[in-house]
Write an enzyme that holds these catalytic residues in place. Structure first.
Site, mmCIF file in Angstrom:
data_model
loop_
_atom_site.group_PDB
_atom_site.id
_atom_site.type_symbol
_atom_site.label_atom_id
_atom_site.label_comp_id
_atom_site.label_asym_id
_atom_site.label_seq_id
_atom_site.Cartn_x
_atom_site.Cartn_y
_atom_site.Cartn_z
ATOM 1 N N TYR A 111 -9.973 -3.101 -10.737
ATOM 2 C CA TYR A 111 -9.767 -1.718 -10.298
ATOM 3 C C TYR A 111 -8.339 -1.239 -10.502
ATOM 4 C CZ TYR A 111 -7.807 -3.418 -5.857
ATOM 5 O OH TYR A 111 -7.024 -4.016 -4.908
ATOM 6 N N GLU B 155 -26.507 15.607 -2.206
ATOM 7 C CA GLU B 155 -27.877 15.757 -1.718
ATOM 8 C C GLU B 155 -28.832 14.819 -2.454
ATOM 9 O OE1 GLU B 155 -30.035 19.504 -2.786
ATOM 10 O OE2 GLU B 155 -28.154 20.009 -3.799
ATOM 11 N N HIS C 20 -27.335 21.641 0.465
ATOM 12 C CA HIS C 20 -27.519 22.243 -0.859
ATOM 13 C C HIS C 20 -26.616 23.462 -1.043
ATOM 14 C CE1 HIS C 20 -29.727 23.268 -4.509
ATOM 15 N NE2 HIS C 20 -29.779 24.520 -4.080
ATOM 16 N N GLU D 180 -7.717 1.994 -12.806
ATOM 17 C CA GLU D 180 -7.121 3.175 -12.177
ATOM 18 C C GLU D 180 -5.904 3.641 -12.977
ATOM 19 O OE1 GLU D 180 -8.371 2.568 -7.483
ATOM 20 O OE2 GLU D 180 -6.569 1.594 -8.246
ATOM 21 N N LYS E 237 -0.091 5.337 -6.026
ATOM 22 C CA LYS E 237 -1.103 5.341 -7.084
ATOM 23 C C LYS E 237 -2.041 6.538 -6.933
ATOM 24 C CE LYS E 237 -4.307 2.353 -6.664
ATOM 25 N NZ LYS E 237 -4.906 1.015 -6.517
ATOM 26 N N CYS F 171 0.819 -1.214 0.000
ATOM 27 C CA CYS F 171 0.000 0.000 0.000
ATOM 28 C C CYS F 171 0.850 1.260 0.000
ATOM 29 C CB CYS F 171 -0.932 0.003 1.206
ATOM 30 S SG CYS F 171 -1.985 1.470 1.284
ATOM 31 N N CYS G 48 -1.487 1.668 -2.999
ATOM 32 C CA CYS G 48 -2.507 2.704 -2.814
ATOM 33 C C CYS G 48 -1.944 4.122 -2.773
ATOM 34 C CB CYS G 48 -3.270 2.461 -1.518
ATOM 35 S SG CYS G 48 -3.609 0.748 -1.128
#
Length: 459
Positions: free
Chosen positions: A180, A443, A438, A184, A51, A43, A48
């Site tokens: 993934y 939302e 908002h 990625e 990356k 990682c 991770c």
């Protein structure tokens, strides 16, 4: 006199192993960690973290384009691959140093050597040609990239290990795989101006995720210029004066400067002496463990990707912590693997928690599906046609939210908070009762009142 050299000996200084080592030391255990590469694991060192830094770097070109729609005149810009890689490497060096300091601060001994298990209490340090003993041995060696080594021309491919250390930015890349990691990196290269093609053997990219998310990601990636070829595989790779020529079984011919093999990862269990002591592995080579991370051999444990349960960094960290609570704090601890939120840093990115619609249809009789696909506010003035998707899957009998999926900007950040709500058992009524923030894209998660579809198995 102590019976063993150490109370806990950890093989592998990745996320799970480091957390277990540090925590055990805080409970007074004498701990050592053996690592043959660098402290931090996949990682931090080649996964991770670097990356995500590359994802950040690749997004600026699109940001510069969007800025014009808001009145900005962006001057000439250029990207220096060498400068970025140097800065990225410096940050990884910094993190590696922090991990080392943190272990040393807790009096954990770091041994720069490969380690092999010789018996349930004995480890051989191959790099130092010596043996040590331990009351408990923890295997936390993680995983390694799969590689189609028998493919003609396979020597011309790189994996997710080497991609972080390319000396030059390629002009053309073929990414092999549809998971993934592959997607990625396809987004990264595309964002940096590289001609990018994804080649995947399956019918649709990102297997295991919700089908609407998969299809929408496919559409949005192609809008950005990524060519995606499904239902095809490489038959051969040849190197010539103009680069690498990729031939596929489907009859495609692709030219590339680099070919990234991202066809998944496998548990790193080879050469650790596991067979010697009888540690049981599954069909994929992962170490079999029980709910307390115990192998079938007393005193030998395993956590993280090497067990191939849920291969995520936070999960490995939790497993390492749970093991230490069980062994050294008289607090038997198990991990709950349900409703783990996760993010995929594709472009656009994904945040998800809970079941996909296909999984929900297999498990529940009656479902209400709420889905919205729209262009977020930021993209309107920018003239950016990228769409955002939000999807809520509800068990109609209990009104409980059993899946929530978001595709679009900052989806990963949303997933962390959605994970809390879904983990707590929030109902659709709870979502509806929550006041909207908002104006935000998120939302939409609390303003979808009517199902876009209803699934009823019995009429």
């Amino acid at each position: 006199m102590n019976e063993f050299d150490y109370d806990l000996f950890v093989i592998g200084a990745g996320s799970g192993g480091v957390r277990a080592a540090r925590m055990a030391a805080t409970y007074g255990a004498k701990v050592a960690v053996a690592e043959e590469y660098r402290v931090g694991g996949t990682c931090v060192i080649r996964g991770c973290v670097p990356k995500k830094l590359m994802v950040y770097a690749s997004k600026f070109a699109h940001d510069f384009e969007d800025a014009a729609g808001f009145g900005w005149t962006v001057g000439d810009s250029s990207f220096s691959w060498s400068d970025f890689i140097a800065r990225k490497d410096a940050e990884i060096d910094r993190l590696n140093g922090l991990y080392i300091k943190n272990l040393e601060r807790h009096n954990v001994e770091i041994i720069q050597s490969r380690a092999e298990i010789e018996s349930p209490h004995r480890v051989r340090l191959t790099g130092q040609d010596r043996h040590v003993t331990a009351k408990y041995i923890l295997v936390a060696t993680g995983g390694r990239p799969n590689f189609a080594q028998h493919l003609p021309g396979a020597e011309h491919m790189i994996t997710s290990n080497e991609v972080f250390h390319l000396e030059d930015k390629p002009d053309r890349v073929v990414v092999v795989g549809g998971g993934y990691i592959a997607l990625e990196f396809a987004g990264i290269f595309n964002g940096l101006g590289v001609d990018t093609t994804v080649l995947y053997r399956g019918e649709e990219i990102l297997r295991g995720f919700d089908d609407d998310v998969r299809a929408t990601l496919h559409e949005e990636m192609e809008k950005k210029g990524v060519q995606i070829i499904c239902n095809d595989v490489i038959s051969s790779i040849e190197k010539g004066e103009d680069g690498l020529t990729v031939k596929t079984k489907g009859g495609e011919t692709l030219m590339a400067d680099q070919i990234l093999s991202a066809i998944g990862r496998s548990p790193y269990t080879e050469g650790l002496g596991l067979e010697r002591v009888g540690v049981e592995l599954d069909a994929k080579g992962a170490i079999k463990v029980d709910e307390h991370n115990r192998t079938n051999i007393d005193h030998v444990f395993a956590v993280g990707d090497v067990t191939n349960r849920v291969n995520l960094t936070p999960v490995a960290i939790r497993e390492g912590a749970a093991l230490v609570e069980t062994l050294f704090n008289n607090n038997p601890t198990e991990i709950d693997y349900e409703n783990i939120p996760t993010a995929v840093f594709t472009q656009p990115e994904i945040g998800t928690v809970g079941m996909s619609q296909a999984e929900a249809e297999a498990a529940f009789d009656n479902l209400d599906i709420y889905m919205a696909k729209f262009r977020p506010m930021k993209n309107t003035l920018a003239g950016n046609d990228e769409k955002m998707l939000m999807k809520i899957i509800v068990d109609a009998d209990s009104d409980k939210v059993i899946g929530c999926h978001v595709l679009g900007s900052d989806s990963g950040e949303m997933a962390q908070l959605l994970g809390i709500a879904v983990k707590m058992g929030a109902t659709k009524a709870d979502f509806d009762a929550t006041m909207a923030v908002h104006p935000t894209a998120s939302e939409e998660l609390v303003t979808m009142k009517e199902p876009t579809s209803r699934i009823r198995k019995n009429g």
